[in-house]
Design a protein around this motif. Structure first.
Motif, PDB file in Angstrom:
ATOM      1  N   THR A   1      26.547 -10.246 -34.172  1.00  0.00           N
ATOM      2  CA  THR A   1      26.711 -11.320 -32.830  1.00  0.00           C
ATOM      3  C   THR A   1      26.315 -10.568 -31.688  1.00  0.00           C
ATOM      4  OG1 THR A   1      28.146 -12.917 -34.147  1.00  0.00           O
ATOM      5  CG2 THR A   1      27.951 -12.942 -31.851  1.00  0.00           C
ATOM      6  N   LEU A   2      27.178  -9.380 -31.405  1.00  0.00           N
ATOM      7  CA  LEU A   2      27.181  -8.792 -30.272  1.00  0.00           C
ATOM      8  C   LEU A   2      25.383  -8.066 -29.955  1.00  0.00           C
ATOM      9  CD1 LEU A   2      28.377  -7.125 -28.062  1.00  0.00           C
ATOM     10  CD2 LEU A   2      28.971  -5.189 -29.366  1.00  0.00           C
ATOM     11  N   ARG A   3      24.939  -7.864 -30.772  1.00  0.00           N
ATOM     12  CA  ARG A   3      23.519  -7.167 -30.891  1.00  0.00           C
ATOM     13  C   ARG A   3      22.506  -8.396 -30.459  1.00  0.00           C
ATOM     14  NH1 ARG A   3      19.003  -7.654 -34.779  1.00  0.00           N
ATOM     15  NH2 ARG A   3      19.895  -8.808 -36.492  1.00  0.00           N
ATOM     16  N   MET A   4      22.780  -9.417 -31.093  1.00  0.00           N
ATOM     17  CA  MET A   4      22.095 -10.644 -30.863  1.00  0.00           C
ATOM     18  C   MET A   4      22.135 -11.410 -29.374  1.00  0.00           C
ATOM     19  SD  MET A   4      20.073 -10.912 -33.379  1.00  0.00           S
ATOM     20  CE  MET A   4      19.403 -12.818 -33.346  1.00  0.00           C
ATOM     21  N   ALA A   5      23.362 -10.992 -28.807  1.00  0.00           N
ATOM     22  CA  ALA A   5      23.310 -11.632 -27.701  1.00  0.00           C
ATOM     23  C   ALA A   5      22.448 -10.805 -26.439  1.00  0.00           C
ATOM     24  CB  ALA A   5      24.881 -11.477 -27.013  1.00  0.00           C
ATOM     25  N   GLY A   6      22.097  -9.995 -26.751  1.00  0.00           N
ATOM     26  CA  GLY A   6      21.141  -9.316 -25.856  1.00  0.00           C
ATOM     27  C   GLY A   6      21.781  -8.571 -24.533  1.00  0.00           C
ATOM     28  N   ASP A   7      20.687  -8.269 -23.743  1.00  0.00           N
ATOM     29  CA  ASP A   7      21.352  -7.350 -22.503  1.00  0.00           C
ATOM     30  C   ASP A   7      22.086  -6.217 -22.853  1.00  0.00           C
ATOM     31  OD1 ASP A   7      19.993  -9.196 -20.793  1.00  0.00           O
ATOM     32  OD2 ASP A   7      21.594 -10.672 -20.789  1.00  0.00           O
ATOM     33  N   LEU A   8      21.843  -5.308 -23.501  1.00  0.00           N
ATOM     34  CA  LEU A   8      22.736  -4.269 -24.347  1.00  0.00           C
ATOM     35  C   LEU A   8      22.233  -3.180 -23.169  1.00  0.00           C
ATOM     36  CD1 LEU A   8      21.983  -4.515 -28.095  1.00  0.00           C
ATOM     37  CD2 LEU A   8      24.085  -5.427 -26.686  1.00  0.00           C
TER      38      LEU A   8
END
Length: 301
Positions: free
Chosen positions: A121-128
């Motif tokens: 879920t974190l990686r799919m949220a973007g803006d990493l």
């Protein structure tokens, strides 16, 4: 243009992961379609991967967070690579596979399947940020599974391409309990296919492949099952770097693989009709790949 007068772009280090699994006793690989807006191999199907980030190169930090100790890392992934490079390429391989395909080659004490879902879920949220992976491993004490990475090949992008990479291709057997999914930013579609299906799809235009993907899938034809491949992976070395040469012809660019009889030529004589009449079917030995109608097609030498 002569070699000395050509403006050759610099090489950037990168890692790629060939994810494989067994499906009905047949070998399958996972392919991702790059965003059409990408500056390199846009709209082509590739393996998960990308360039090394600065945090990937902090060897002293990563030594504390991998599942191999000391000389084990060198024995497992070395083969001529300096220790610092082994860690950088290995970390980048695991990070990029998570970012692009949603597969996390890591574990931690007391962890649960919900951890993987949360990180997905974190990686799919973007803006990493460039440090997101570094900070995640440090704050949650994850252990990266270097033991699950196997050496496959080193690829050097041809000198005439606008972006060039020195890429280590790793082989990884799909971990249980996880599922692949594209990130919907850099990669917009994903699929599991057999090597034969991938190569046939490239010829038809349904699965347009990058040149290294064409060659790698062709190599994988030699391993009908996952067990066949597993036996090879356990002893495989990096081998000589794969450094194709791209020549520009009147019919379009052609990439010559190192084993092609004219690999070191600045130019070759060939016409479009000959190339159209000599597109190779799946399974035929290949040494050159022709860019035609935005497809990289294997053709007879």
């Amino acid at each position: 243009m002569s070699e000395k007068n050509r403006n050759i772009p610099p090489l950037r280090p990168a890692s790629t992961v060939i994810l494989v699994r067994d499906k009905n006793e047949k070998l399958q690989v996972y392919l991702l379609r790059r965003n059409a807006k990408s500056g390199f191999m846009g709209d082509k199907y590739v393996f998960p991967g990308g360039t090394l980030d600065a945090p990937d190169m902090k060897t002293a930090f990563w030594e504390k967070y991998v599942d191999l100790q000391g000389q084990e890392v060198v024995q497992h992934l070395g083969g001529g690579l300096p220790r610092e490079d082994i860690f950088a390429y290995g970390v980048a391989a695991i990070r990029e596979t998570l970012e692009e395909a949603g597969i996390f080659l890591a574990h931690r004490n007391g962890g649960s399947p919900m951890d993987y879902a949360r990180i997905d879920t974190l990686r799919m949220a973007g803006d990493l940020s460039k440090r997101w992976f570094f900070d995640l491993i440090e704050s949650e004490n994850w252990t990266l599974q270097f033991s699950q990475l196997a050496r496959w090949a080193q690829w050097i992008t041809p000198e005439r391409m606008k972006q060039r990479y020195d890429t280590r291709f790793f082989l990884v057997f799909m971990p249980e309990g996880q599922e692949c999914s594209p990130d919907q930013r850099e990669t917009v579609e994903g699929m599991w296919v057999s090597p034969e299906q991938g190569l046939a799809g490239n010829l038809s235009g349904e699965i347009p492949l990058s040149p290294p993907t064409v060659v790698t899938l062709h190599q994988l034809l030699a391993y009908p099952t996952l067990n066949d491949l597993r036996q090879n992976a356990s002893t495989r070395q990096w081998g000589d770097a794969m450094a194709p040469n791209m020549v520009i012809t009147s019919a379009g660019p052609i990439i010559l693989e190192p084993w092609d009889p004219e690999w070191d030529s600045e130019t070759i004589t060939v016409d479009k009709k000959y190339l159209m009449d000599n597109i190779l079917p799946v399974g035929q030995p290949i040494s050159r790949i022709w860019l035609y109608d935005n497809l990289w097609l294997p053709v007879k030498a």
